[in-house]
Design a protein around this motif. Structure first.
Motif, PDB file in Angstrom:
ATOM      1  N   ASN A  50       0.828  -1.207   0.000  1.00  0.00           N
ATOM      2  CA  ASN A  50       0.000   0.000   0.000  1.00  0.00           C
ATOM      3  C   ASN A  50       0.864   1.260   0.000  1.00  0.00           C
ATOM      4  O   ASN A  50       0.617   2.200   0.742  1.00  0.00           O
ATOM      5  N   SER A  51       1.875   1.246  -0.834  1.00  0.00           N
ATOM      6  CA  SER A  51       2.825   2.356  -0.936  1.00  0.00           C
ATOM      7  C   SER A  51       2.604   3.116  -2.233  1.00  0.00           C
ATOM      8  O   SER A  51       2.471   2.516  -3.307  1.00  0.00           O
ATOM      9  N   ALA A  52       2.580   4.440  -2.138  1.00  0.00           N
ATOM     10  CA  ALA A  52       2.399   5.250  -3.338  1.00  0.00           C
ATOM     11  C   ALA A  52       3.655   5.269  -4.196  1.00  0.00           C
ATOM     12  O   ALA A  52       3.581   5.238  -5.428  1.00  0.00           O
ATOM     13  N   CYS A  53       4.818   5.317  -3.549  1.00  0.00           N
ATOM     14  CA  CYS A  53       6.058   5.432  -4.317  1.00  0.00           C
ATOM     15  C   CYS A  53       7.234   4.979  -3.464  1.00  0.00           C
ATOM     16  O   CYS A  53       7.667   5.709  -2.569  1.00  0.00           O
ATOM     17  N   THR A  54       7.743   3.785  -3.722  1.00  0.00           N
ATOM     18  CA  THR A  54       8.964   3.286  -3.076  1.00  0.00           C
ATOM     19  C   THR A  54       9.919   2.877  -4.179  1.00  0.00           C
ATOM     20  O   THR A  54       9.637   1.950  -4.950  1.00  0.00           O
ATOM     21  N   VAL A  55      11.057   3.571  -4.263  1.00  0.00           N
ATOM     22  CA  VAL A  55      12.011   3.345  -5.349  1.00  0.00           C
ATOM     23  C   VAL A  55      13.397   3.140  -4.752  1.00  0.00           C
ATOM     24  O   VAL A  55      13.888   3.991  -4.001  1.00  0.00           O
ATOM     25  N   VAL A  56      14.023   2.022  -5.066  1.00  0.00           N
ATOM     26  CA  VAL A  56      15.419   1.762  -4.701  1.00  0.00           C
ATOM     27  C   VAL A  56      16.207   1.752  -6.002  1.00  0.00           C
ATOM     28  O   VAL A  56      16.039   0.858  -6.834  1.00  0.00           O
ATOM     29  N   SER A  57      17.060   2.746  -6.196  1.00  0.00           N
ATOM     30  CA  SER A  57      17.727   2.898  -7.492  1.00  0.00           C
ATOM     31  C   SER A  57      19.008   2.093  -7.603  1.00  0.00           C
ATOM     32  O   SER A  57      19.396   1.691  -8.709  1.00  0.00           O
ATOM     33  N   SER A  58      19.681   1.838  -6.480  1.00  0.00           N
ATOM     34  CA  SER A  58      20.934   1.083  -6.545  1.00  0.00           C
ATOM     35  C   SER A  58      21.218   0.461  -5.193  1.00  0.00           C
ATOM     36  O   SER A  58      20.733   0.921  -4.152  1.00  0.00           O
ATOM     37  N   GLY A  59      22.015  -0.615  -5.207  1.00  0.00           N
ATOM     38  CA  GLY A  59      22.425  -1.235  -3.959  1.00  0.00           C
ATOM     39  C   GLY A  59      22.377  -2.747  -4.028  1.00  0.00           C
ATOM     40  O   GLY A  59      22.294  -3.356  -5.110  1.00  0.00           O
ATOM     41  N   PHE A  60      22.412  -3.369  -2.861  1.00  0.00           N
ATOM     42  CA  PHE A  60      22.375  -4.823  -2.720  1.00  0.00           C
ATOM     43  C   PHE A  60      21.314  -5.163  -1.682  1.00  0.00           C
ATOM     44  O   PHE A  60      21.280  -4.566  -0.605  1.00  0.00           O
ATOM     45  N   VAL A  61      20.443  -6.120  -2.011  1.00  0.00           N
ATOM     46  CA  VAL A  61      19.332  -6.461  -1.132  1.00  0.00           C
ATOM     47  C   VAL A  61      19.310  -7.976  -0.914  1.00  0.00           C
ATOM     48  O   VAL A  61      19.244  -8.750  -1.876  1.00  0.00           O
ATOM     49  N   LYS A  69      12.675  -1.219  -8.424  1.00  0.00           N
ATOM     50  CA  LYS A  69      14.109  -1.347  -8.162  1.00  0.00           C
ATOM     51  C   LYS A  69      14.859  -1.031  -9.448  1.00  0.00           C
ATOM     52  O   LYS A  69      14.445  -1.405 -10.562  1.00  0.00           O
ATOM     53  N   GLY A  70      15.969  -0.320  -9.296  1.00  0.00           N
ATOM     54  CA  GLY A  70      16.740   0.115 -10.460  1.00  0.00           C
ATOM     55  C   GLY A  70      17.575  -1.006 -11.044  1.00  0.00           C
ATOM     56  O   GLY A  70      17.734  -2.087 -10.458  1.00  0.00           O
ATOM     57  N   ALA A  71      18.144  -0.717 -12.205  1.00  0.00           N
ATOM     58  CA  ALA A  71      18.946  -1.711 -12.911  1.00  0.00           C
ATOM     59  C   ALA A  71      20.196  -2.092 -12.141  1.00  0.00           C
ATOM     60  O   ALA A  71      20.774  -3.183 -12.358  1.00  0.00           O
ATOM     61  N   THR A  72      20.666  -1.239 -11.258  1.00  0.00           N
ATOM     62  CA  THR A  72      21.880  -1.527 -10.494  1.00  0.00           C
ATOM     63  C   THR A  72      21.589  -2.006  -9.082  1.00  0.00           C
ATOM     64  O   THR A  72      22.454  -1.975  -8.218  1.00  0.00           O
ATOM     65  N   VAL A  73      20.353  -2.465  -8.848  1.00  0.00           N
ATOM     66  CA  VAL A  73      20.039  -3.152  -7.598  1.00  0.00           C
ATOM     67  C   VAL A  73      20.336  -4.641  -7.799  1.00  0.00           C
ATOM     68  O   VAL A  73      19.784  -5.284  -8.694  1.00  0.00           O
ATOM     69  N   VAL A  74      21.199  -5.184  -6.958  1.00  0.00           N
ATOM     70  CA  VAL A  74      21.569  -6.583  -7.036  1.00  0.00           C
ATOM     71  C   VAL A  74      20.858  -7.334  -5.926  1.00  0.00           C
ATOM     72  O   VAL A  74      20.926  -6.932  -4.753  1.00  0.00           O
ATOM     73  N   LEU A  75      20.152  -8.392  -6.259  1.00  0.00           N
ATOM     74  CA  LEU A  75      19.499  -9.247  -5.284  1.00  0.00           C
ATOM     75  C   LEU A  75      20.384 -10.463  -5.018  1.00  0.00           C
ATOM     76  O   LEU A  75      21.137 -10.912  -5.897  1.00  0.00           O
ATOM     77  N   SER A  76      20.264 -11.010  -3.819  1.00  0.00           N
ATOM     78  CA  SER A  76      21.142 -12.125  -3.470  1.00  0.00           C
ATOM     79  C   SER A  76      20.730 -13.416  -4.161  1.00  0.00           C
ATOM     80  O   SER A  76      21.499 -14.342  -4.254  1.00  0.00           O
TER      81      SER A  76
END
Length: 418
Positions: free
Chosen positions: A382-393, A411-418
């Motif tokens: 129920n979030s209007a706008c949640t953006v993670v552009s880069s990082g590791f999750v 999530k941005g193109a430079t977000v790396v998931l485990s």
């Protein structure tokens, strides 16, 4: 399973302006809680002739304080504070000053000790310096900063400073009354803390709260400036900021505690840099309704019981920016992990949440034991706008969790998931 804030009072998250609270109640605090504070009138001992020291400061020993770790120095310290001219300093030389009631700092006055501790391990010896309330202490906080109305001052409560001071609550009875380390009440502006440690108090480490008796409506402290501050093992919340807008906090650390590390509500247009929350029983950081921008830069969490950062804000004018933040092993959940907890959780939020360089990592306790956490790396619902552009999750069960009802969860193109 979601953590709840039901103990904080209905209407607590109503929108607020910079100085005027429009409705609701602060974290476990009302004006009525101040009843009895200030009942002790401090005066210098008869026959004393207080003198300033070589810097022109008011030395509390000149007002009868002993600082021997046994004598009740409350009256002497308060006498020095009451006698201090605006712009001057009350000085606590090396020693341990026992108190039985709050000491109140007037406007434009500095209370300065000799040493404000930093991080400690639990087994470290309690310090033999600073302020140490006696077991029979009575009052809401060890140190009080009151607004003009409550304090009875001739001017607004502005530019109170607390420097190089340790407050040790280790003698307060476990299970007794909740006593905060430092509490600021009402329209207090530009409170400054630098090189300050608050440890083992039974209430909040640092608490900014409302004066609800103001004729024009409840008011709260704002424009806070904290630098190199530590809160260790508080009985409830580490730091509670209520409507503390336009504030700057740097290198402020909360360790342990039975509540959340940080409670931040209505603190728009504020900046938090290198602030931390570790091993709290509940969330690391709780952010609730605010307008304007809150910026976190280089802030971190580690092994908190619930979410690392938990965001709920139904004010669409709010923005949260997380830059280079590190959220580690949160959602400990009593050592079992799971529970639906996340490094970053956004729920029921019309505010915008942006993160860049976000690092969410999972793990066990320091010795490798107990359950790994968090269950979820980043979670939004129920979030209007949640953006993670880069990082590791990294989440033990799922890295990127969409709980439904989101307008933008990206999530941005430079977000790396485990």
């Amino acid at each position: 399973m979601e953590s709840t804030q039901s103990t904080l009072g209905a209407g607590y998250d109503a929108p607020r302006t910079r100085r005027l609270f429009l409705g609701g109640a602060a974290v476990g605090v009302t004006t009525a809680a101040l009843t009895g504070i200030g009942a002790t009138t401090a005066t210098a001992a008869e026959g004393d002739v207080p003198e300033v020291n070589g810097l022109g400061w008011h030395d509390v020993r000149g007002y009868g304080a002993v600082g021997d770790g046994a004598t009740d120095d409350t009256l002497a310290i308060q006498a020095a504070l009451d006698a201090c001219e605006p712009g001057n300093t009350v000085y606590l030389p090396a020693g341990q000053y026992r108190t039985s009631a709050p000491v109140r700092i007037p406007p434009y006055v500095t209370l300065q000790g000799t040493h404000g501790g930093g991080e400690n391990e639990w087994g470290a010896a309690d310090p033999a310096f600073g302020l140490k309330p006696l077991p029979g202490f009575t009052g809401a906080a060890v140190v009080l900063v009151l607004d003009q109305l409550t304090g009875g001052y001739a001017t607004k409560s502005v530019e109170v400073r607390i420097l190089q001071l340790t407050i040790d609550g280790s003698a307060l009875p476990a299970g007794g009354a909740e006593v905060d380390g430092i509490r600021a009440v009402g329209q207090v502006q530009h409170l400054q803390l630098r090189d300050v440690q608050v440890r083992k108090v039974t209430g909040h480490g640092i608490n900014t709260t409302y004066n609800e008796a103001v004729p024009t409506g409840p008011q709260a402290p704002f424009c806070l400036h904290f630098d190199r501050v530590s809160v260790l093992w508080p009985g409830t919340y580490g730091i509670a900021l209520n409507n503390s807008t336009d504030s700057v906090l740097h290198d402020v650390y909360v360790l342990g505690g039975n509540g959340s590390g940080w409670w931040i509500a209505g603190a728009g247009n504020s900046t938090f840099t290198s602030c931390r929350a570790e091993w709290s029983a509940k969330e690391g950081f709780v952010l609730r309704t605010w307008q304007g921008v809150i910026q976190f830069s280089g802030c971190s969490t580690d092994r908190n019981g619930y979410d690392g950062i938990n965001v709920q804000n139904t004010d669409s004018k709010g923005i949260l920016q997380l830059s280079g933040c590190r959220l580690t092993r949160d959602g400990r959940n009593g050592g079992t992990g799971g529970g639906g907890y996340a490094g970053l959780k956004v729920r029921n939020t019309t505010a915008k949440v942006f993160a860049d360089g976000l690092l969410v990592t999972a793990g066990n306790d320091d010795d490798g034991s107990l359950g790994a956490s968090p269950a979820r790396g980043v979670s939004a619902g129920n979030s209007a706008c949640t953006v993670v552009s880069s990082g590791f999750v990294d989440g033990v069960e799922i890295d990127w969790h969409d709980d439904g009802g989101n307008t933008v969860f990206q999530k941005g193109a430079t977000v790396v998931l485990s």
